[in-house]
Design a protein around this motif. Structure first.
Motif, short mmCIF file in Angstrom:
data_model
loop_
_atom_site.label_atom_id
_atom_site.label_comp_id
_atom_site.label_asym_id
_atom_site.label_seq_id
_atom_site.Cartn_x
_atom_site.Cartn_y
_atom_site.Cartn_z
N LYS A 55 0.84 -1.20 0.00
CA LYS A 55 0.00 0.00 0.00
C LYS A 55 0.88 1.25 0.00
O LYS A 55 0.63 2.20 -0.75
CB LYS A 55 -0.93 0.00 1.21
N ALA A 56 1.90 1.25 0.84
CA ALA A 56 2.81 2.40 0.91
C ALA A 56 3.57 2.58 -0.40
O ALA A 56 3.74 3.71 -0.87
CB ALA A 56 3.79 2.22 2.07
N ALA A 57 3.98 1.47 -1.02
CA ALA A 57 4.69 1.55 -2.30
C ALA A 57 3.79 2.13 -3.39
O ALA A 57 4.23 2.96 -4.20
CB ALA A 57 5.20 0.17 -2.71
N PHE A 58 2.52 1.70 -3.41
CA PHE A 58 1.58 2.21 -4.40
C PHE A 58 1.39 3.72 -4.23
O PHE A 58 1.45 4.48 -5.19
CB PHE A 58 0.24 1.48 -4.29
N LEU A 59 1.18 4.15 -2.98
CA LEU A 59 0.99 5.57 -2.71
C LEU A 59 2.26 6.38 -2.99
O LEU A 59 2.20 7.50 -3.48
CB LEU A 59 0.51 5.78 -1.28
N LEU A 60 3.41 5.80 -2.68
CA LEU A 60 4.67 6.47 -2.97
C LEU A 60 4.84 6.68 -4.48
O LEU A 60 5.36 7.71 -4.92
CB LEU A 60 5.84 5.66 -2.41
N GLY A 61 4.34 5.73 -5.25
CA GLY A 61 4.39 5.87 -6.71
C GLY A 61 3.62 7.08 -7.21
O GLY A 61 3.97 7.67 -8.23
N LEU A 62 2.58 7.47 -6.48
CA LEU A 62 1.82 8.66 -6.87
C LEU A 62 2.67 9.93 -6.76
O LEU A 62 2.48 10.88 -7.51
CB LEU A 62 0.57 8.81 -5.99
N PHE A 63 3.61 9.93 -5.83
CA PHE A 63 4.48 11.09 -5.66
C PHE A 63 5.71 11.01 -6.56
O PHE A 63 6.26 12.03 -6.96
CB PHE A 63 4.91 11.22 -4.19
N ILE A 64 6.15 9.80 -6.88
CA ILE A 64 7.33 9.62 -7.72
C ILE A 64 7.02 9.83 -9.19
O ILE A 64 7.85 10.32 -9.95
CB ILE A 64 7.96 8.23 -7.47
N ALA A 65 5.80 9.48 -9.61
CA ALA A 65 5.43 9.58 -11.02
C ALA A 65 5.66 10.98 -11.62
O ALA A 65 6.21 11.08 -12.72
CB ALA A 65 3.98 9.14 -11.21
N PRO A 66 5.27 12.06 -10.95
CA PRO A 66 5.56 13.38 -11.53
C PRO A 66 7.05 13.66 -11.67
O PRO A 66 7.47 14.36 -12.59
CB PRO A 66 4.90 14.36 -10.56
N LEU A 67 7.86 13.11 -10.78
CA LEU A 67 9.31 13.31 -10.88
C LEU A 67 9.86 12.59 -12.11
O LEU A 67 10.76 13.09 -12.79
CB LEU A 67 10.00 12.82 -9.61
N ILE A 68 9.33 11.42 -12.40
CA ILE A 68 9.73 10.69 -13.61
C ILE A 68 9.26 11.46 -14.84
O ILE A 68 9.99 11.57 -15.83
CB ILE A 68 9.17 9.26 -13.59
N TRP A 69 8.04 12.00 -14.78
CA TRP A 69 7.50 12.79 -15.89
C TRP A 69 8.42 13.97 -16.21
O TRP A 69 8.60 14.33 -17.38
CB TRP A 69 6.10 13.28 -15.53
N LEU A 70 9.02 14.56 -15.17
CA LEU A 70 9.92 15.70 -15.37
C LEU A 70 11.14 15.35 -16.21
O LEU A 70 11.77 16.24 -16.78
CB LEU A 70 10.38 16.24 -14.01
N LEU A 71 11.49 14.07 -16.29
CA LEU A 71 12.62 13.66 -17.12
C LEU A 71 12.32 13.85 -18.60
O LEU A 71 13.23 13.97 -19.41
CB LEU A 71 12.98 12.20 -16.85
N PHE A 72 11.03 13.87 -18.96
CA PHE A 72 10.63 13.93 -20.37
C PHE A 72 10.07 15.28 -20.78
O PHE A 72 10.27 15.72 -21.91
CB PHE A 72 9.60 12.84 -20.67
N THR A 73 9.37 15.93 -19.90
CA THR A 73 8.72 17.20 -20.22
C THR A 73 8.38 17.94 -18.93
O THR A 73 8.21 17.31 -17.89
CB THR A 73 7.44 16.96 -21.06
N PRO A 74 8.28 19.26 -18.98
CA PRO A 74 7.93 19.99 -17.76
C PRO A 74 6.49 19.70 -17.31
O PRO A 74 5.63 19.39 -18.13
CB PRO A 74 8.09 21.46 -18.14
N LEU A 75 6.27 19.78 -16.03
CA LEU A 75 4.92 19.61 -15.49
C LEU A 75 4.07 20.83 -15.83
O LEU A 75 4.59 21.94 -15.97
CB LEU A 75 4.97 19.45 -13.97
N PRO A 76 2.77 20.64 -15.94
CA PRO A 76 1.90 21.81 -16.18
C PRO A 76 1.95 22.75 -14.99
O PRO A 76 2.18 22.34 -13.85
CB PRO A 76 0.51 21.20 -16.33
N VAL A 77 1.71 24.01 -15.26
CA VAL A 77 1.70 25.02 -14.21
C VAL A 77 0.43 24.83 -13.37
O VAL A 77 -0.66 24.67 -13.91
CB VAL A 77 1.73 26.44 -14.81
N ILE A 78 0.58 24.82 -12.06
CA ILE A 78 -0.56 24.70 -11.16
C ILE A 78 -0.97 26.10 -10.73
O ILE A 78 -0.14 26.89 -10.28
CB ILE A 78 -0.21 23.84 -9.93
N GLU A 79 -2.24 26.39 -10.87
CA GLU A 79 -2.73 27.73 -10.56
C GLU A 79 -3.96 27.64 -9.67
O GLU A 79 -4.94 26.98 -10.02
CB GLU A 79 -3.09 28.44 -11.87
#
Length: 144
Positions: A55-79
């Motif tokens: 369960k902790a690994a799955f939830l941790l993946g939710l936080f790690i996924a955007p960091l992996i996404w940053l390797l390919f393209t910038p994250l959208p601006v949060i407003e």
């Protein structure tokens, strides 16, 4: 309604949805549990230690996924247009709703509907309707 064609990203959205479905499907096949985020988080905060690591690994993946996404393209601006107080109030209301509704959008909308759960269909219709009504009231009745 005006569509912002410059920022319209159907392929990225489709890929994100497919990854969510794949992750939820793998979680249920490998662990025998539904990947409802509020339920996973709630069980991590309880005294029950069964399945805590996955369960902790799955939830941790939710936080790690955007960091992996940053390797390919910038994250959208949060407003935030309405400020932090309304954001906190909305979070509180969503939290209360997930407790009273026995689940959240991921548990009911993704996992429950794919299992043809009547309870999840009612829950999903309820929170989608509440969202539509809220947007209509805020955008057309309160701003106008």
């Amino acid at each position: 309604m005006i569509i912002d064609w410059i920022n319209f990203t159907p392929w990225k959205s489709l890929a994100g949805g497919a990854l969510i479905g794949l992750a939820a499907g793998l979680f249920v096949v490998l662990n025998g549990r539904v990947a409802g985020i509020s339920g996973l988080l709630g069980s991590l905060l309880s005294r029950d230690h069964e399945g805590r690591s996955e369960k902790a690994a799955f939830l941790l993946g939710l936080f790690i996924a955007p960091l992996i996404w940053l390797l390919f393209t910038p994250l959208p601006v949060i407003e935030f247009q309405n400020g932090w107080l309304s954001l906190l109030l909305a979070g509180l209301l969503v939290g209360l709703g997930t407790r009273y509704g026995s689940g959240c959008t991921s548990g009911h909308g993704v996992c429950g509907l794919s299992r043809l759960s009547l309870r999840s269909m009612v829950a999903t219709l309820s929170f989608m309707t509440a969202g539509f009504v809220t947007v209509f009231v805020v955008r057309h009745l309160l701003e106008g």
